[in-house]
Design an enzyme around this catalytic site. Structure first.
Site, PDB file in Angstrom:
ATOM      1  N   LYS A 113       7.056  -4.564   5.096  1.00  0.00           N
ATOM      2  CA  LYS A 113       6.039  -3.501   5.014  1.00  0.00           C
ATOM      3  C   LYS A 113       5.211  -3.337   6.288  1.00  0.00           C
ATOM      4  O   LYS A 113       4.800  -2.227   6.612  1.00  0.00           O
ATOM      5  CB  LYS A 113       5.141  -3.738   3.801  1.00  0.00           C
ATOM      6  CG  LYS A 113       5.884  -3.549   2.475  1.00  0.00           C
ATOM      7  CD  LYS A 113       4.960  -3.673   1.284  1.00  0.00           C
ATOM      8  CE  LYS A 113       5.738  -3.454  -0.002  1.00  0.00           C
ATOM      9  NZ  LYS A 113       4.871  -3.435  -1.186  1.00  0.00           N
ATOM     10  N   ASP A 149       1.313   1.985  -3.213  1.00  0.00           N
ATOM     11  CA  ASP A 149       1.005   0.832  -4.066  1.00  0.00           C
ATOM     12  C   ASP A 149      -0.421   0.896  -4.627  1.00  0.00           C
ATOM     13  O   ASP A 149      -0.656   0.577  -5.792  1.00  0.00           O
ATOM     14  CB  ASP A 149       1.162  -0.476  -3.287  1.00  0.00           C
ATOM     15  CG  ASP A 149       2.615  -0.845  -3.059  1.00  0.00           C
ATOM     16  OD1 ASP A 149       3.445  -0.554  -3.944  1.00  0.00           O
ATOM     17  OD2 ASP A 149       2.917  -1.430  -2.006  1.00  0.00           O
TER      18      ASP A 149
END
Ligand code: ATR
Length: 262
Positions: free
Chosen positions: A66, A99
């Site tokens: 990420k 997220d």
């Protein structure tokens, strides 16, 4: 040919994302293919280059890539300032993070938890925690404490957001309204130990890990708290990515129900 998407990570074999996106595509009548890519640990950029060269439209990015995905992006949204979990290949590479909104939507819509004014404990200061701080603040939480084993890491993260405080686990005092476990200790190891009274009756204890009764959830339930796993966040972050790519918002409820039913 269908538009191509995938989730990239290492390991990736157990990712539920292809399953979820296949259901979203069927439900909304979108013509797309969604696969999985296991990139070598030192081969993230090369794997993404190759997928783009083959005409791909976007990627979901998971552990451990990420941070690299943020560096790979030409432009990132404000909510992806630290970590990127969604890439959109259109006019270069746009990096976003779904997220945080996924967690907040699961808490507020699916679980009916009012976040405004509430005392929230975020456990962990790694990528998983970094992704959700902004969204929790935007949801209007009253007090946000970031606790981490390595205090300096919690302090560095908290310092990026006005009003957020950092703590070690032992120094916490409770009770909190919502406790979110964003550490990677949940799966194999022991969860961080919290002082008595932090998790209590009335606390919602949320583990970002999905599909497992983790030691954190077991400890929370033993303290009288309500324990919930991260299945809803997984489906909600996927829905937000799907919306970014396709401009259509899938209905998450039936997919979450089916996922939980196993
Ligand atoms: P991720 O991207 O999944 O968040 P990470 O950046 O490696 O992964 O961060 C892992 C997080 O889990 C960190 O907050 C880490 O604490 P430290 O910063 O002190 O290392 C936390 N963590 C991992 N194992 C842990 C354990 N056994 N007890 C407490 N915290 C743990």
């Amino acid at each position: 040919m269908s538009d191509r998407y995938a989730v990239i990570g290492n390991p990736i074999a157990h990712s539920k994302s292809p399953w979820i996106h296949a259901r979203f595509a069927r439900q909304t009548g979108q013509d797309l293919e969604y696969g999985r890519i296991e990139a070598p640990l030192d081969g993230f950029a090369a794997a993404v280059d190759e997928f783009r060269a083959a005409g791909a439209r976007g990627l979901n990015v998971t552990v451990p890539f990420k941070e690299q995905a943020r560096r790979y992006s030409d432009r990132v949204s404000a909510r992806a300032a630290l970590v990127v979990n969604t890439l959109v290949f259109q006019d270069g590479v746009f990096g976003d993070n779904t997220d945080g909104v996924g967690l907040v939507r699961d808490l507020s819509v699916n679980l009916g938890v009012e976040l405004k004014g509430r005392k929230v404990l975020l456990m962990g200061a790694g990528g998983a925690a970094q992704a959700v701080v902004g969204a929790l603040l935007e949801a209007g939480v009253g007090r946000l404490v970031i606790a981490n084993r390595t205090l300096a890491r919690a302090q560095a993260l908290a310092a990026r957001f006005p009003g957020v405080t950092a703590s070690g686990y032992a120094a916490l005092d409770g009770p909190v309204d919502v406790a979110v476990n964003a550490t990677s200790a949940g799966l194999a190891g022991k969860p961080p130990e919290l002082p008595q009274g932090v998790l209590a009756k009335g606390t919602l204890a949320y583990d970002m890990v999905y599909g497992k009764e983790t030691a954190f959830l077991a400890a929370a339930r033993a303290s009288g708290a309500r324990g919930v796993d991260g299945s809803g966040m997984l489906v909600e972050q996927a829905a937000e990515s799907f919306f970014l790519w396709r401009g259509v918002r899938p209905d998450t409820a039936p997919v979450l129900k089916e996922l939980r039913a196993g």
